[in-house]
Scaffold this motif. Structure first.
Motif, mmCIF file in Angstrom:
data_model
loop_
_atom_site.group_PDB
_atom_site.id
_atom_site.type_symbol
_atom_site.label_atom_id
_atom_site.label_comp_id
_atom_site.label_asym_id
_atom_site.label_seq_id
_atom_site.Cartn_x
_atom_site.Cartn_y
_atom_site.Cartn_z
ATOM 1 N N GLY A 233 -2.327 -2.429 -14.438
ATOM 2 C CA GLY A 233 -3.177 -2.021 -13.348
ATOM 3 C C GLY A 233 -3.231 -3.076 -12.268
ATOM 4 N N PRO A 234 -3.928 -2.785 -11.164
ATOM 5 C CA PRO A 234 -4.048 -3.747 -10.077
ATOM 6 C C PRO A 234 -4.797 -4.987 -10.530
ATOM 7 C CG PRO A 234 -5.539 -1.882 -9.757
ATOM 8 C CD PRO A 234 -4.673 -1.526 -10.910
ATOM 9 N N GLN A 235 -4.380 -6.125 -10.001
ATOM 10 C CA GLN A 235 -4.991 -7.390 -10.360
ATOM 11 C C GLN A 235 -5.525 -8.059 -9.106
ATOM 12 O OE1 GLN A 235 -1.969 -9.637 -12.295
ATOM 13 N NE2 GLN A 235 -1.873 -8.299 -14.071
ATOM 14 N N ALA A 236 -6.532 -8.902 -9.308
ATOM 15 C CA ALA A 236 -7.112 -9.612 -8.186
ATOM 16 C C ALA A 236 -6.104 -10.608 -7.628
ATOM 17 C CB ALA A 236 -8.372 -10.342 -8.641
ATOM 18 N N GLU B 48 -9.319 5.595 9.643
ATOM 19 C CA GLU B 48 -10.556 5.196 8.999
ATOM 20 C C GLU B 48 -11.568 6.340 8.975
ATOM 21 O OE1 GLU B 48 -13.693 1.443 9.307
ATOM 22 O OE2 GLU B 48 -12.738 2.246 11.108
ATOM 23 N N ASP B 49 -11.642 7.116 10.064
ATOM 24 C CA ASP B 49 -12.585 8.237 10.117
ATOM 25 C C ASP B 49 -12.264 9.271 9.050
ATOM 26 O OD1 ASP B 49 -13.922 7.058 12.178
ATOM 27 O OD2 ASP B 49 -12.945 8.226 13.766
ATOM 28 N N VAL B 50 -10.996 9.622 8.922
ATOM 29 C CA VAL B 50 -10.611 10.643 7.945
ATOM 30 C C VAL B 50 -10.851 10.130 6.520
ATOM 31 C CG1 VAL B 50 -8.668 11.965 7.019
ATOM 32 C CG2 VAL B 50 -8.941 11.717 9.488
ATOM 33 N N LEU B 51 -10.491 8.889 6.258
ATOM 34 C CA LEU B 51 -10.703 8.342 4.919
ATOM 35 C C LEU B 51 -12.187 8.211 4.594
ATOM 36 C CD1 LEU B 51 -7.929 5.571 4.867
ATOM 37 C CD2 LEU B 51 -7.905 7.755 3.667
ATOM 38 N N ALA B 52 -13.015 7.940 5.618
ATOM 39 C CA ALA B 52 -14.462 7.886 5.384
ATOM 40 C C ALA B 52 -14.993 9.256 4.973
ATOM 41 C CB ALA B 52 -15.167 7.384 6.637
ATOM 42 N N ASP B 53 -14.467 10.338 5.602
ATOM 43 C CA ASP B 53 -14.879 11.685 5.208
ATOM 44 C C ASP B 53 -14.465 11.979 3.767
ATOM 45 O OD1 ASP B 53 -15.915 12.033 7.725
ATOM 46 O OD2 ASP B 53 -14.161 13.126 8.506
ATOM 47 N N ILE B 54 -13.282 11.535 3.376
ATOM 48 C CA ILE B 54 -12.817 11.759 2.001
ATOM 49 C C ILE B 54 -13.689 10.981 1.024
ATOM 50 C CG2 ILE B 54 -10.885 11.423 0.405
ATOM 51 C CD1 ILE B 54 -8.993 11.861 2.754
ATOM 52 N N ARG B 55 -14.046 9.751 1.374
ATOM 53 C CA ARG B 55 -14.916 8.965 0.502
ATOM 54 C C ARG B 55 -16.295 9.601 0.346
ATOM 55 N NH1 ARG B 55 -15.314 3.036 2.567
ATOM 56 N NH2 ARG B 55 -15.883 2.534 0.407
ATOM 57 N N ARG C 127 -10.911 6.123 -7.161
ATOM 58 C CA ARG C 127 -11.711 5.587 -6.059
ATOM 59 C C ARG C 127 -11.249 4.183 -5.655
ATOM 60 N NH1 ARG C 127 -16.338 7.505 -3.283
ATOM 61 N NH2 ARG C 127 -16.867 5.840 -1.799
ATOM 62 N N ASP C 128 -10.724 3.399 -6.591
ATOM 63 C CA ASP C 128 -10.292 2.038 -6.262
ATOM 64 C C ASP C 128 -9.149 2.043 -5.260
ATOM 65 O OD1 ASP C 128 -12.182 0.998 -7.951
ATOM 66 O OD2 ASP C 128 -10.821 0.843 -9.667
ATOM 67 N N ARG C 129 -8.189 2.939 -5.458
ATOM 68 C CA ARG C 129 -7.064 3.002 -4.523
ATOM 69 C C ARG C 129 -7.532 3.508 -3.153
ATOM 70 N NH1 ARG C 129 -3.669 4.318 -9.270
ATOM 71 N NH2 ARG C 129 -2.040 2.719 -9.356
ATOM 72 N N LEU C 130 -8.401 4.497 -3.147
ATOM 73 C CA LEU C 130 -8.929 5.004 -1.880
ATOM 74 C C LEU C 130 -9.654 3.893 -1.124
ATOM 75 C CD1 LEU C 130 -9.604 7.223 0.130
ATOM 76 C CD2 LEU C 130 -11.521 7.900 -1.341
ATOM 77 N N ASP C 131 -10.446 3.091 -1.828
ATOM 78 C CA ASP C 131 -11.177 2.000 -1.175
ATOM 79 C C ASP C 131 -10.207 0.956 -0.617
ATOM 80 O OD1 ASP C 131 -13.527 3.253 -1.827
ATOM 81 O OD2 ASP C 131 -13.953 1.988 -3.574
ATOM 82 N N ALA C 132 -9.122 0.677 -1.344
ATOM 83 C CA ALA C 132 -8.147 -0.307 -0.867
ATOM 84 C C ALA C 132 -7.472 0.170 0.413
ATOM 85 C CB ALA C 132 -7.111 -0.580 -1.955
ATOM 86 N N LEU D 30 0.802 -1.227 0.000
ATOM 87 C CA LEU D 30 0.000 0.000 0.000
ATOM 88 C C LEU D 30 0.828 1.267 0.000
ATOM 89 C CD1 LEU D 30 -3.091 -0.543 2.333
ATOM 90 C CD2 LEU D 30 -3.021 -0.335 -0.136
ATOM 91 N N ALA D 31 2.117 1.185 0.348
ATOM 92 C CA ALA D 31 2.931 2.410 0.388
ATOM 93 C C ALA D 31 2.923 3.113 -0.963
ATOM 94 C CB ALA D 31 4.361 2.078 0.817
ATOM 95 N N GLY D 32 3.086 2.348 -2.025
ATOM 96 C CA GLY D 32 3.046 2.945 -3.360
ATOM 97 C C GLY D 32 1.646 3.354 -3.769
ATOM 98 N N GLU D 33 0.623 2.623 -3.290
ATOM 99 C CA GLU D 33 -0.750 2.962 -3.654
ATOM 100 C C GLU D 33 -1.164 4.306 -3.066
ATOM 101 O OE1 GLU D 33 -2.729 1.136 -5.757
ATOM 102 O OE2 GLU D 33 -0.856 0.049 -6.071
ATOM 103 N N VAL D 34 -0.706 4.615 -1.857
ATOM 104 C CA VAL D 34 -1.047 5.905 -1.233
ATOM 105 C C VAL D 34 -0.442 7.049 -2.034
ATOM 106 C CG1 VAL D 34 -0.789 7.326 0.835
ATOM 107 C CG2 VAL D 34 -1.299 4.893 1.056
ATOM 108 N N VAL D 35 0.813 6.884 -2.474
ATOM 109 C CA VAL D 35 1.462 7.930 -3.268
ATOM 110 C C VAL D 35 0.748 8.102 -4.603
ATOM 111 C CG1 VAL D 35 3.615 8.631 -4.348
ATOM 112 C CG2 VAL D 35 3.663 7.479 -2.139
ATOM 113 N N ALA D 36 0.374 6.988 -5.234
ATOM 114 C CA ALA D 36 -0.350 7.084 -6.502
ATOM 115 C C ALA D 36 -1.731 7.722 -6.313
ATOM 116 C CB ALA D 36 -0.496 5.684 -7.115
ATOM 117 N N TRP D 37 -2.379 7.433 -5.191
ATOM 118 C CA TRP D 37 -3.682 8.047 -4.902
ATOM 119 C C TRP D 37 -3.547 9.554 -4.687
ATOM 120 C CZ3 TRP D 37 -5.194 9.367 0.423
ATOM 121 C CH2 TRP D 37 -6.487 9.925 0.497
ATOM 122 N N GLU D 38 -2.425 9.979 -4.075
ATOM 123 C CA GLU D 38 -2.196 11.416 -3.894
ATOM 124 C C GLU D 38 -2.074 12.117 -5.238
ATOM 125 O OE1 GLU D 38 0.973 14.407 -1.662
ATOM 126 O OE2 GLU D 38 1.595 12.424 -2.299
#
Length: 795
Positions: A151-154, A66-73, A33-38, A19-27
């Motif tokens: 992209g991300p894979q299952a 979780e609270d802050v990310l819920a507000d962003i979502r 929305r997929d990265r934010l949900d992950a 997730l370290a790279g996913e947070v930077v990519a989300w920024e």
């Protein structure tokens, strides 16, 4: 409970790494929305699990995130840089706590309140934020953009196993492969048993399938190497005030788990160096006419038995002059020695311990402890590191690390009395040097192997390895080898002895430093054997690479664009000193001939080669030196010899000379690279040859009717040539069959047809036993009977 806790620790550590790279990519892309949900799911899972496991600090940290990310979502808050930094800080703290729990140590006593406070701090509006920060600081806040090739894979369903168990499985299947090879050798030494061979084939297939499956358990995707790079690029970019455009490619490439762990540190250091030393600040990039955002590219790919990792940037590159000055100032180099150094030698100074190009010592770099350690670590695992420097434009650092503990199909070759292994996948074709489809010539001191009208650079393995070429009775083997970094080339060895499944392990650093080996293996005879690296052999011999081929193709394309048809030509120097050109397709080979073989008959010059007389084109027969460089020319029917002073090189010349001037054997003059060169006329050369043959065959030819049969071409024809017979594949089209000729065939119809033509016939059969008392055929592997039949028929 212990199993549940261990499961929680393993899942948390793996998810944090990904997730370290996913947070930077989300920024960089808040709308993803997929990265934010992950990210939200990770904190939600941690909160739910730690409540059951009684880990209150985990629960408090994850609940706040979780609270802050819920507000962003919900769209109530925007993901600004401060929020992303706070989320990353919480992830780091959860990682520290997880590590402590896994080791059974006391949890760190750091206060978590400031992390939670930073997470809940009110964000400034974009206008206020821009107004409150200077331009340079604004550049520091710019996020690092991350681009991935896929992209991300299952995630597939998985279970966790101890690494020690996987190692035991791998060692067991390696020993099983060696035992299978030894059993195969023992069976070959015994009489054929079809039932036993069938059982062994089934066993061999099962072992191969098990080997492939167990080998995959040790392989990991290179994504694990790349996981920490986006976070590192973001943090260093913000700290240094630089904008970074990060591109990651090849994450789906797999390599051995041990290699992944050993390459992490060198790769991390190189990426830090690229951001700190290489990529400039936005102000300097603007002044240099570059985009403000620097580009950093990390790419992984598999090349044969190696994993190639290239780290390139479009920064300032390495200032070799400053490197030399620092080496002289440190007493590591004298000014006289520096003046004699090549550019590559100056560049290699970066690997000296204690030498750094940084202007000042910082927390990131500048202490001179870096590239020397990187190279030592890479070479310790049997790898290589190379630099491609372009001052002012960027630097590319290439790591080549081997696939260590793996099993590959390989060929066992012999050279200089020693045995070596080479991957079977690298070998395109194997021929003997007496094969009709192969012609070997020398041009300018280099060997050229022409196989079915395709020319390949040719090298002898003994010459590359510095070994003596031992005399041998049979023909040498010529392998067409595919190189990962260059053009296919021909490799000559004494023989190809066997093919086996080989267990590959890294060789010692001293052996790997030679650059021509990819590791070592232990075959079924128990003697360690070195594995050859095709690309390393090509580099050691300085053979043409793909870049050279691309340059040649560009020149051909430019010639086509001008509408001038070009052909390959040999530039050589005449015995009288003139430099001339001759179309390359007419030259069968270039060789050194003893001067004593030249002579005169009836006022015409000739040379005795291969047991027959051949005309000399320019009429020269007397030479002051013992050896004469000569061109062997052929127009399809006639062959001639052309003595020259020296062969210079191969060039492209116009099919029609620039100035047409038919005179004698010349067709005109062409300008090549600013030099006026006379062009020889092939028509005039062969027209000047005597029409009568200088010698006539003393015995008939061996006509092989089954010319399309592989056994006839590859085994029978070379045997007859070695015995001194003239061999013709198929019926001759230019002349009738002579009564002295001998036809060799396998079918009764062909034998009858041969008798009708009035020549002698030798009929061959594949079975050792005759069909009956009336069967007059000869077993095709009975050499004595075959030679006696040919000799008797001709005598």
């Amino acid at each position: 409970m212990d199993e549940l806790l261990q499961e929680f620790i393993s899942e948390t550590q793996e998810t944090l790494e990904a997730l370290a790279g996913e947070v930077v990519a989300w920024e960089a892309d808040p709308s993803d929305r997929d990265r934010l949900d992950a990210i939200f799911r990770f904190f939600h899972t941690v909160k739910g699990s730690c409540g059951f496991l009684n880990l209150p600090r985990f629960e408090r940290l994850s609940h706040a995130a979780e609270d802050v990310l819920a507000d962003i979502r919900a769209g109530e808050r925007q993901p600004d840089a401060a929020t992303v930094s706070a989320v990353l800080g919480l992830m780091d703290r959860i990682g520290e706590l997880t590590e402590a729990v896994a080791m059974g140590a006391a949890l760190p006593n750091e206060n978590d309140d400031y992390l939670i406070a930073a997470l809940h701090a009110p964000a400034e509006s974009p206008a206020e934020e821009a107004a409150s920060k200077p331009a340079s600081e604004g550049a520091a806040e710019a996020p690092a953009t991350v681009a991935r090739a896929s992209g991300p894979q299952a995630a597939p369903r998985t279970i966790r196993l101890p690494l020690s168990l996987i190692d035991q499985l791998m060692n067991g299947v390696s020993d099983m492969v060696l035992a299978r090879n030894e059993l195969s050798r023992k069976l070959r030494e015994r009489c054929a048993d079809p039932e036993l061979d069938t059982v062994f084939e089934r066993l061999s297939t099962c072992v191969a399938d098990m080997r492939d499956v167990i080998s995959k358990t040790r392989m990991q995707r290179v994504d694990r190497l790349f996981a920490a790079i986006p976070r590192m690029a973001r943090d260093l970019g913000r700290e240094l005030g630089k904008r970074i455009d990060l591109v990651l490619e090849g994450g789906d490439v797999e390599m051995d788990r041990e290699m992944v762990e050993m390459v992490v540190d060198p790769l991390t250091h190189i990426v830090r160096n690229s951001i700190d030393h290489g990529i400039e600040t936005p102000e300097r990039r603007r002044a240099a006419g570059k985009p403000e955002t620097g580009r950093l590219r990390v790419e992984a790919r598999q090349s044969g038995n190696q994993i190639v990792i290239a780290i390139s940037d479009d920064g300032a590159g390495i200032d070799t002059a400053r490197l030399v000055d620092k080496a002289i100032a440190a007493g590591r180099l004298t000014p006289d020695a520096a003046a004699r150094m090549t550019e590559q030698e100056k560049l290699d100074l970066i690997f000296l311990a204690g030498l750094s190009t940084a202007q000042q010592v910082t927390a990131i770099s500048g202490r001179g402890v870096g590239m020397d350690v990187v190279r030592a670590n890479v070479e310790r695992i049997g790898g290589l590191i190379a630099l491609d420097n372009h001052p002012g434009q960027g630097l590319c650092i290439t790591l080549r690390v081997p696939l260590t503990l793996t099993i590959i199909p390989g060929l066992i070759v012999r050279a200089g009395g020693q045995h070596f292994a080479i991957p079977r996948a690298a070998v395109v074709e194997i021929l003997h040097d007496n094969n009709d489809m192969l012609q070997i010539s020398r041009v300018g001191g280099a060997q050229i192997a022409t196989i079915r009208a395709v020319r390949h650079s040719m090298i002898d393995l003994e010459d590359i390895l510095g070994m003596e070429k031992l005399p041998q009775l049979g023909p040498r083997a010529i392998m067409v080898v595919r190189s990962g970094t260059g053009m296919p080339f021909a490799l000559a060895v004494a023989a190809v002895d066997n093919h086996e499944e080989l267990v590959i392990r890294p060789a010692s650093p001293l052996v790997m430093a030679s650059g021509v080996y990819a590791g070592m293996t232990l075959p079924d005879n128990g003697r360690p054997m070195l594995l050859l690296d095709a690309a390393g052999l090509a580099n050691a011999a300085r053979l043409p690479n793909i870049v050279d081929d691309q340059v040649a193709r560009r020149q051909e394309e430019e010639a086509e664009a001008t509408g001038v048809e070009m052909v390959a030509a040999l530039r050589f120097e005449e015995l009288s000193g003139e430099r001339r050109l001759l179309k390359l397709s007419l030259i069968e080979r270039v060789e050194d001939i003893d001067a004593s073989l030249f002579g005169r008959s009836g006022g015409k010059a000739y040379v005795r080669l291969d047991g027959r007389l051949m005309p000399v084109v320019n009429g020269r027969a007397d030479f002051p030196q013992d050896k004469v460089c000569a061109l062997r020319l052929r127009d399809g029917a006639q062959e001639a010899c052309y003595p020259v002073a020296a062969v210079l090189d191969i060039v492209q010349m116009p099919l029609v000379p620039d100035m047409v001037a038919m005179h004698g054997v010349l067709s005109g003059v062409s300008v090549i690279e600013g030099e006026h060169l006379e062009v020889l006329s092939p028509f005039a050369l062969f027209a000047s040859l005597p029409q009568e043959r200088l010698d006539r065959p003393q015995q008939g030819r061996c006509v092989l009717l089954d010319s399309e049969d592989g056994w006839t071409r590859e085994i029978l024809a070379p045997l007859l040539r070695q015995a001194g017979h003239e061999v013709m594949l198929g019926l001759p089209s230019d002349a009738p069959v002579d009564a002295q000729d001998v036809i060799l065939c396998s079918g009764t119809d062909a034998a009858q047809a041969g008798e009708i033509m009035g020549c002698r016939v030798v009929q061959l059969r594949a079975s050792p036993r005759a069909a009956g008392p009336q069967d007059g055929s000869i077993y095709r592997y009975d050499q004595d009977a075959l030679m006696a039949a040919i000799g008797g028929r001709q005598g």
